[in-house]
Design an enzyme around this catalytic site. Structure first.
Site, mmCIF file in Angstrom:
data_model
loop_
_atom_site.group_PDB
_atom_site.id
_atom_site.type_symbol
_atom_site.label_atom_id
_atom_site.label_comp_id
_atom_site.label_asym_id
_atom_site.label_seq_id
_atom_site.Cartn_x
_atom_site.Cartn_y
_atom_site.Cartn_z
ATOM 1 N N ARG A 99 -37.924 27.419 -10.252
ATOM 2 C CA ARG A 99 -36.653 27.956 -10.143
ATOM 3 C C ARG A 99 -36.033 27.919 -11.681
ATOM 4 N NH1 ARG A 99 -31.320 24.641 -8.919
ATOM 5 N NH2 ARG A 99 -30.019 26.421 -8.808
ATOM 6 N N HIS A 145 -25.708 30.171 -13.147
ATOM 7 C CA HIS A 145 -25.897 28.651 -13.418
ATOM 8 C C HIS A 145 -25.004 28.264 -14.638
ATOM 9 C CE1 HIS A 145 -28.615 25.011 -12.663
ATOM 10 N NE2 HIS A 145 -27.551 24.810 -13.380
ATOM 11 N N GLU A 192 -24.211 25.346 -7.200
ATOM 12 C CA GLU A 192 -22.991 24.428 -7.361
ATOM 13 C C GLU A 192 -21.690 24.711 -7.468
ATOM 14 O OE1 GLU A 192 -24.252 20.845 -9.946
ATOM 15 O OE2 GLU A 192 -25.822 20.518 -8.600
ATOM 16 N N ASN A 332 -29.000 20.553 -3.901
ATOM 17 C CA ASN A 332 -29.158 19.835 -5.133
ATOM 18 C C ASN A 332 -28.573 18.411 -4.807
ATOM 19 O OD1 ASN A 332 -29.949 22.094 -6.443
ATOM 20 N ND2 ASN A 332 -28.214 22.170 -7.872
ATOM 21 N N TYR A 334 -28.722 14.043 -5.935
ATOM 22 C CA TYR A 334 -28.930 13.018 -7.007
ATOM 23 C C TYR A 334 -28.847 11.538 -6.460
ATOM 24 C CZ TYR A 334 -29.841 16.624 -10.258
ATOM 25 O OH TYR A 334 -30.526 17.839 -10.918
ATOM 26 N N GLU A 402 -32.960 20.923 -6.416
ATOM 27 C CA GLU A 402 -32.779 19.927 -7.705
ATOM 28 C C GLU A 402 -33.052 18.454 -7.163
ATOM 29 O OE1 GLU A 402 -29.587 20.420 -10.432
ATOM 30 O OE2 GLU A 402 -29.709 22.322 -10.347
#
Ligand code: LGS
Length: 498
Positions: A99, A145, A192, A332, A334, A402
């Protein structure tokens, strides 16, 4: 293990609680795709090479260097000039997917619908895509992005002007489909949108740092930016469906980020509601209009009132028509946080649903062990719960676009290579995916680690290193960390055949 199905193997293990869990390397489906992720500004360098135009990041990093740790990505990993080496590296790790993002100002230097295209910039992405395919790696391309062409920001404030931005983004997207779509079969429009709205137009920690300028309105502008992004996404999804999909046979969607939120005090209904509301403000803001074709969530209307833009009848119709075209949910993710309800009324520029976030709950329990960054905790059970939350709300197959973490002390290559914390983090997050698939029935179809290599981490400069490959920014030498071999080996063996 061959006597058992993948589901049986996963069922043998109890849920992911506690902070001292062993990594199990639980099974994943045979066609599960593993990959690496990057973005253009963060790795390419070649800031002005071959006719590239400036993006808002090229300007922002030079305007006031202290905003980006005194650093910029003029050179960064120099991927623009070392791309063949980086593709070989990925091939040696056995990745299925890569990606990357296309730098808008590299292929249309001034960005606008009447501005000329730059053939040299287009050639770079053609070479990248061809090399990936020659090595059996599927390209997944992100159109945006965070690197808006600077000229569009100067002309009309970029995303602050919904109609102008939407028309320029449409032309850019169409050019990408025309030139790359014969070989790119998975497209992401925006990376995002939450971050572009809040961090770039409210907190001002990311380019263009608009809210630091005079005459800005942080009460309404972030929501207007979000509105622009939603409508630009839907417009381009429709262009793809109408003009390209039947001949190119690809898929398109968006990538949404979001933490999982646990209540700060699980015995208080207000905190239970706050945790849910925080996820609605993070994910539902974009997810409900894009994937369900609906208005903004009720909770947002309630808390934000007239600060949130209204959809016209024509815009509502566009969202309704395009919702089902999105082929996957790009996630994404985290970390997890606690959410605590604040006393009413909310501040007049509140963007959270009147919530305070923390890493420690009312009983003093930490959300998880700290990585190389204080807020980024190892919390795999939160990840599993978020996968369930997203699946219940949107009913789409989920691709992890991600996931990853930095570790402490990674400037030193010897420390970086022995990245035990990262291996554990990745191992436990992959086990969480396995449980979500086999125990909870959530379709997760791929996992792209952030990131292929250490790179320019926006306002934090070269501080946090998320790569599975270490980069020495003085010599630009790449050295795989042990996590790179861990992922290579685990994906060689763990994909269940039954
Ligand atoms: O490098 C970025 C990675 C690293 O951590 C990537 O370009 C982004 O797409 C993505 O946002 N990334 C990322 N996100 C972590 C979430 C940030 C949330 C805000 C944290 C506040 C302290």
């Amino acid at each position: 293990a061959s006597m058992f199905s993948a589901a049986d193997i996963v069922a043998q293990y109890s849920p992911l609680t506690g902070h001292d869990l062993p990594v199990r390397n639980l099974p994943l489906p045979p066609d599960f795709a593993w990959g690496t992720a990057t973005s253009a500004y963060q790795i390419e360098g070649g800031a002005l090479q071959d006719g590239k135009g400036k993006s808002i990041w090229d300007v922002y990093t030079h305007l006031e260097p202290s905003r980006t740790n005194g650093q910029n990505a003029d050179v960064s990993c120099d991927h623009y000039n070392r791309m063949p080496e980086d593709v070989e590296l990925m091939a040696s790790l056995g990745v299925d997917v890569y990606r990357f993002s296309i730098a808008w100002a590299r292929i249309i230097p001034l960005g606008g619908r009447d501005d000329p295209a730059n053939e040299k910039g287009i050639a770079f992405y053609n070479h990248l895509i061809d090399r990936l395919l020659a090595r059996g790696i599927q390209p997944v391309a992100t159109l945006y992005h965070w690197d808006t062409p600077q000229a569009l920001y100067e002309r009309y404030g970029a995303m602050l002007n919904t109609d102008e931005f939407r028309a320029d983004f449409e032309r850019y997207a169409r050019l990408c489909f025309e030139r790359f779509g014969d070989r790119v079969k998975k497209w992401v429009t925006f990376n995002e949108p939450y971050i572009s709205s809040i961090f770039a137009h409210l907190n001002g920690t990311l380019a263009p740092g608009h809210c630091r300028e005079a005459g800005t309105d942080t009460k309404t502008e972030p929501w207007r930016v979000g509105h622009t992004l939603l409508l630009s996404h839907a417009t381009v999804v429709e262009v793809y469906a109408k003009e390209f999909q039947s001949s190119q046979q690809g898929e398109i969607s968006v990538v949404l980020n979001g933490h999982y939120y646990e209540p700060y005090d699980a015995s208080k209904q207000a905190d239970i509601d706050a945790a849910e509301r925080r996820m609605v403000f993070y994910i539902g803001w974009f997810g409900d209009p894009i994937y369900l074709g609906k208005d903004y969530p009720d909770e947002m209307r309630e808390y934000l009132g007239s600060r949130l833009p209204a959809f016209t009848a024509e815009e509502r119709e566009l969202l309704r028509r395009t919702a089902h075209i999105n082929a996957f949910y790009g996630m994404n993710h985290y970390s997890t946080k606690y959410a605590r309800a604040l006393p009413d009324p909310p501040a007049d520029n509140d963007w959270t649903g009147n919530i305070e976030e923390s890493a420690v709950n009312s009983e003093g329990k930490e959300v998880g062990p700290v990585s190389g960054l204080g807020w980024l905790r190892l919390a795999p059970e939160g990840f599993r719960k978020l996968l369930n939350w997203v699946w219940r709300r949107y009913h789409l197959p989920i691709v992890i676009t991600e996931n990853g973490c930095p570790c402490p002390g990674e400037d030193d290559v010897a420390v970086a290579v022995d990245d035990k914390f990262r291996q554990r983090y990745l191992g436990l997050y992959l086990d969480a995916i396995s449980r979500a698939i086999y125990t909870d029935g959530v379709p997760v179809t791929g996992y792209y680690v952030w990131s292929l290599m250490d790179n320019f981490e926006w306002s934090a400069g070269y501080g946090p290193r998320y790569g599975i490959v270490h980069v020495d920014f003085a010599t630009l030498k790449r050295t795989p960390k042990n996590s790179a071999y861990y992922l290579r080996d685990t994906f060689k063996s763990r994909r269940a055949t039954s």
